[in-house]
Enzyme design. Structure first.
Site, PDB file in Angstrom:
ATOM      1  N   ARG A  24      12.942  13.425   0.710  1.00  0.00           N
ATOM      2  CA  ARG A  24      13.064  14.292  -0.477  1.00  0.00           C
ATOM      3  C   ARG A  24      13.585  15.677  -0.110  1.00  0.00           C
ATOM      4  NH1 ARG A  24       7.597  14.274  -3.652  1.00  0.00           N
ATOM      5  NH2 ARG A  24       8.907  15.372  -5.187  1.00  0.00           N
ATOM      6  N   CYS A  46      -1.740   6.466   4.166  1.00  0.00           N
ATOM      7  CA  CYS A  46      -2.585   7.485   3.538  1.00  0.00           C
ATOM      8  C   CYS A  46      -2.912   7.135   2.093  1.00  0.00           C
ATOM      9  CB  CYS A  46      -1.904   8.846   3.603  1.00  0.00           C
ATOM     10  SG  CYS A  46      -2.851  10.153   2.788  1.00  0.00           S
ATOM     11  N   CYS A  51      -6.316   7.829   3.758  1.00  0.00           N
ATOM     12  CA  CYS A  51      -6.954   9.060   3.285  1.00  0.00           C
ATOM     13  C   CYS A  51      -7.410   9.008   1.831  1.00  0.00           C
ATOM     14  CB  CYS A  51      -6.009  10.247   3.428  1.00  0.00           C
ATOM     15  SG  CYS A  51      -4.805  10.169   4.744  1.00  0.00           S
ATOM     16  N   LYS A  54     -10.006   6.196   0.908  1.00  0.00           N
ATOM     17  CA  LYS A  54     -11.181   6.536   1.713  1.00  0.00           C
ATOM     18  C   LYS A  54     -11.949   7.695   1.099  1.00  0.00           C
ATOM     19  CE  LYS A  54     -10.926   9.579   4.513  1.00  0.00           C
ATOM     20  NZ  LYS A  54     -10.458   9.514   5.886  1.00  0.00           N
ATOM     21  N   TYR A 180     -13.018   8.233  14.639  1.00  0.00           N
ATOM     22  CA  TYR A 180     -13.292   8.806  13.327  1.00  0.00           C
ATOM     23  C   TYR A 180     -13.203   7.780  12.199  1.00  0.00           C
ATOM     24  CZ  TYR A 180      -8.408   9.157  11.729  1.00  0.00           C
ATOM     25  OH  TYR A 180      -7.138   8.875  11.291  1.00  0.00           O
ATOM     26  N   ILE A 181     -12.325   6.771  12.324  1.00  0.00           N
ATOM     27  CA  ILE A 181     -12.216   5.770  11.263  1.00  0.00           C
ATOM     28  C   ILE A 181     -13.503   4.953  11.171  1.00  0.00           C
ATOM     29  CG2 ILE A 181     -11.001   3.679  10.517  1.00  0.00           C
ATOM     30  CD1 ILE A 181      -8.442   4.876  11.701  1.00  0.00           C
ATOM     31  N   GLU A 184     -16.392   7.198   9.818  1.00  0.00           N
ATOM     32  CA  GLU A 184     -16.284   7.463   8.383  1.00  0.00           C
ATOM     33  C   GLU A 184     -16.710   6.254   7.562  1.00  0.00           C
ATOM     34  OE1 GLU A 184     -12.725  10.817   8.105  1.00  0.00           O
ATOM     35  OE2 GLU A 184     -12.187   8.706   7.951  1.00  0.00           O
ATOM     36  N   GLY A 272      -8.871   1.067  17.061  1.00  0.00           N
ATOM     37  CA  GLY A 272      -7.619   1.761  17.332  1.00  0.00           C
ATOM     38  C   GLY A 272      -6.497   1.301  16.427  1.00  0.00           C
ATOM     39  N   ASP A 314       3.030   8.401  12.620  1.00  0.00           N
ATOM     40  CA  ASP A 314       2.208   7.527  13.457  1.00  0.00           C
ATOM     41  C   ASP A 314       3.022   6.711  14.450  1.00  0.00           C
ATOM     42  OD1 ASP A 314       0.189   8.526  11.922  1.00  0.00           O
ATOM     43  OD2 ASP A 314      -0.541   6.611  11.176  1.00  0.00           O
ATOM     44  N   ARG A 330       9.535  17.531   6.871  1.00  0.00           N
ATOM     45  CA  ARG A 330      10.240  18.602   6.154  1.00  0.00           C
ATOM     46  C   ARG A 330      11.021  19.491   7.107  1.00  0.00           C
ATOM     47  NH1 ARG A 330       5.241  19.823   1.990  1.00  0.00           N
ATOM     48  NH2 ARG A 330       5.769  18.181   0.480  1.00  0.00           N
ATOM     49  N   HIS A 452     -22.088  35.710   1.305  1.00  0.00           N
ATOM     50  CA  HIS A 452     -23.486  35.269   1.366  1.00  0.00           C
ATOM     51  C   HIS A 452     -23.980  34.808  -0.004  1.00  0.00           C
ATOM     52  CE1 HIS A 452     -27.570  35.190   2.928  1.00  0.00           C
ATOM     53  NE2 HIS A 452     -27.956  35.855   1.848  1.00  0.00           N
ATOM     54  N   GLU A 457     -20.270  31.865   6.383  1.00  0.00           N
ATOM     55  CA  GLU A 457     -20.536  33.213   6.893  1.00  0.00           C
ATOM     56  C   GLU A 457     -21.007  33.189   8.345  1.00  0.00           C
ATOM     57  OE1 GLU A 457     -24.134  35.340   5.481  1.00  0.00           O
ATOM     58  OE2 GLU A 457     -24.504  33.552   4.271  1.00  0.00           O
TER      59      GLU A 457
END
Length: 463
Positions: A24, A46, A51, A54, A180-181, A184, A272, A314, A330, A452, A457
Site C-alpha cells: 500500500r 496476526c 494477535c 488472541k 510467549y505463545i 499466553e 516454535g 517472519d 513501509r 498517582h 509511577e
C-alpha cells in the site's frame, strides 16, 4: 497455452501485515503493485490466527477474572458461566470483517490483489495461477507457521492455529512449550475454566525475556492453578477413541529413565515457528540464502543477496512481531519508490518494545539484565527494581505481584532495558518505549512527575 505475462513495478508475495503495509505504501507513490496471497484471506497470521483473535480471547479471559474479583468490591454478579462457542462465533465474525476491510483498502489504494500461490521463475518473475508476473522489485513476506514436533502421534495435538478452530472448550489441556505463545494460550485456557498443564524443557519459562518476567509470570500462573512439568521431554501421544480424555501424553523428565503419562482432551504444541518458504521455488533464484533456521537472509535494508529481491517479517526472522513487519515494509517502500529523501530509509531493530498477553501481562524493551552485562560489562551496569501489589488488588484476598526492572548503563545511566509485569503493563510500556528509543537516562525518568495512584509511577520513582 503459455502463461500470460504481466508487468508490474513491484510484486509483494504475502498478504500479511508486512506485505500489506509495503504494498500500500508503494502504491501511494504511484507504483504499479501486485499483492499475491495464497490463503484466500488477507491479514496474515496476526489478523487470522494470531494477535487479533488472541486478544479477543484474552479479553474474554480477563472479563472472567474481573467477574471473580467483583464480589470483593461489593458487586454481586449472577452466573459465571461461559459459552466458548458464542465467543468463537463473534470472534470469527470480527476477523472476517477485518479481512473484508483489508480487501477494500487494497483496492482503494490501487494495489492489485492476486489470489494464488506464488513461485519464482527467475529473480524478476513469479508464476501464480496461469500468469507470470514480472517486476524489477520483488518482496518476499510470506510469514511463518507453527512447528509440530516429530514425535509419535503428534498429529493428535493441535498448534496455535488449531486453538482458534476449537468449537468447544477442552476440560483438560496440555500446553507443550513455554515461550510467549504457549504461556499466553495457557493463561487464556485457565482463566476461562480449563485445567492446564504446561510442559517445558527447562526449569524456566519465557527464557528469552528478562528473568524478572519469567520468574514472576510462573509464580502467578502457579497461583492460578496452572501446573508445570519442568525439564520434560515429550515422547508422544496415544489416542484412546471414545474416552473422556482420549489423548495420552507421554513424557520423560531429565535425569530419570522412567516415562510418565497423563490423559487430556487437548494437547497444544507451542514449540516454535518456521518460515514459509517451501512453495516459493527459491532454487529458481540463485544467490538467495537461508540461515540455519530456514529464514531468508537479508541486510539492514531488507535486501537479500539477489538484487531486487527483498525479505521482511517472519520469513526474515528478526523480531517476529506484526508492528515490526509493518514498519519495515513501509520503510522499504519509501526507499524503493519514495524518492531521494528516503534513500537511506530502513527500520532500526534496536529497542523494540513488545508485550506478552499473559495472566498477568508483561512488557519489555531493550536489553535483558544479562544481555546488558554482556554488552557493556557488569561494572558499567546498574539495576533498579521494585515489586508491589497493584491497587486494584487492595481489596482482594490474593495479591498478584507487579514487578519492574530498569537496566541502566554507564555514568550517565542511560536506560538500556525496561522489563515490567503486572496489571496494565501492556498499556504502560508504549510511552516508555518512546523514551528509551530517544536515549532517555535514569535522570530523565526521575525528572518526570509521577501520576498517582498508578503502577506506571513506580517506573519514574525507583531508587
Amino acid at each position: 497455452m503459455p502463461p500470460v505475462s504481466r508487468l508490474f513495478d513491484f510484486i509483494v508475495i504475502g498478504g500479511g501485515s508486512g506485505g500489506l503495509a509495503c504494498a500500500r505504501r508503494a502504491a501511494s507513490y504511484g507504483a504499479k503493485v501486485a499483492l499475491i496471497e495464497g490463503s484466500g484471506r488477507l491479514g496474515g497470521t496476526c489478523v487470522n490466527v494470531g494477535c487479533v483473535p488472541k486478544k479477543v480471547m484474552f479479553n474474554g479471559a480477563s472479563i472472567m477474572e474481573a467477574i471473580e474479583d467483583a464480589k470483593h468490591y461489593g458487586i454481586s454478579v449472577g452466573s459465571r458461566s461461559f459459552d466458548w462457542g458464542a465467543l468463537k462465533t463473534a470472534r470469527d465474525a470480527y476477523v472476517k470483517r477485518l479481512n473484508g476491510i483489508y480487501e477494500t483498502n487494497v483496492a482503494k489504494d490501487n494495489v492489485e490483489y492476486v489470489d494464488g500461490m506464488a513461485s519464482f521463475v527467475s529473480s524478476t518473475e513469479v508464476k501464480v495461477n496461469d500468469a507470470v508476473l514480472k517486476a524489477n522489485h520483488i518482496l518476499i513476506a510470506t510469514g511463518g507457521h507453527p512447528v509440530i514436533p516429530k514425535v509419535e502421534g503428534a498429529e493428535h495435538g493441535i498448534d496455535s492455529d488449531g486453538f482458534f478452530e476449537l468449537e468447544k472448550q477442552p476440560k483438560r489441556v496440555a500446553v507443550v512449550g513455554s515461550g510467549y505463545i504457549g504461556i499466553e494460550i495457557a493463561g487464556i485456557f485457565k482463566a476461562l475454566g480449563s485445567d492446564v498443564t504446561v510442559f517445558t524443557r527447562t526449569p524456566h519459562i519465557l527464557r528469552h525475556h528478562d528473568s524478572i518476567i519469567g520468574e514472576t509470570m510462573m509464580g502467578e500462573m502457579e497461583r492460578m492453578g496452572i501446573r508445570f512439568e519442568h525439564n520434560s521431554s515429550v515422547r508422544g501421544i496415544t489416542k484412546h477413541d471414545g474416552a473422556e480424555f482420549p489423548l495420552e501424553l507421554r513424557w520423560a523428565t531429565s535425569g530419570s529413565d522412567s516415562q510418565l503419562s497423563e490423559r487430556y482432551d487437548c494437547v497444544l504444541w507451542a514449540v516454535g515457528r518456521a518460515p514459509n518458504t517451501a512453495p516459493l521455488n527459491l532454487a529458481a533464484v540463485p544467490g538467495i540464502q537461508l540461515n540455519k533456521t530456514g529464514h531468508i537472509v537479508a541486510d539492514e535494508y531488507q535486501n537479500t543477496h539477489v538484487p531486487g529481491v527483498y525479505s521482511l517479517g517472519d520469513v526474515f526472522g528478526k523480531s517476529e512481531l506484526t508492528p515490526v513487519a509493518i514498519a519495515a515494509g513501509r520503510r522499504l517502500a519509501d526507499r524503493l519508490f519514495g524518492g531521494p529523501q528516503f534513500a537511506d530509509s530502513k527500520l532500526d531493530y534496536v529497542n523494540i518494545p513488545t508485550v506478552i498477553f499473559g495472566h498477568p501481562t508483561a512488557g519489555t524493551a531493550g536489553l535483558t539484565e544479562e544481555q546488558a552485562r554482556e554488552a557493556h560489562g557488569s561494572e558499567n551496569i546498574k539495576v533498579y527494581k521494585t515489586r508491589f501489589t497493584n491497587m486494584y488488588n487492595a481489596l482482594t484476598p490474593y495479591k498478584p505481584p507487579t514487578a519492574m526492572k530498569l537496566v541502566v548503563a554507564g555514568p550517565e545511566e542511560k536506560v538500556v532495558g525496561l522489563h515490567i509485569i503486572g496489571r496494565g503493563c501492556d498499556e504502560i510500556l508504549q510511552g516508555f518505549g518512546v523514551a528509551i528509543k530517544m536515549g532517555a537516562t535514569k535522570r530523565d525518568f526521575d525528572n518526570c512527575v509521577a501520576i498517582h495512584p498508578t503502577s506506571a509511577e513506580e517506573i519514574v520513582t525507583m531508587r
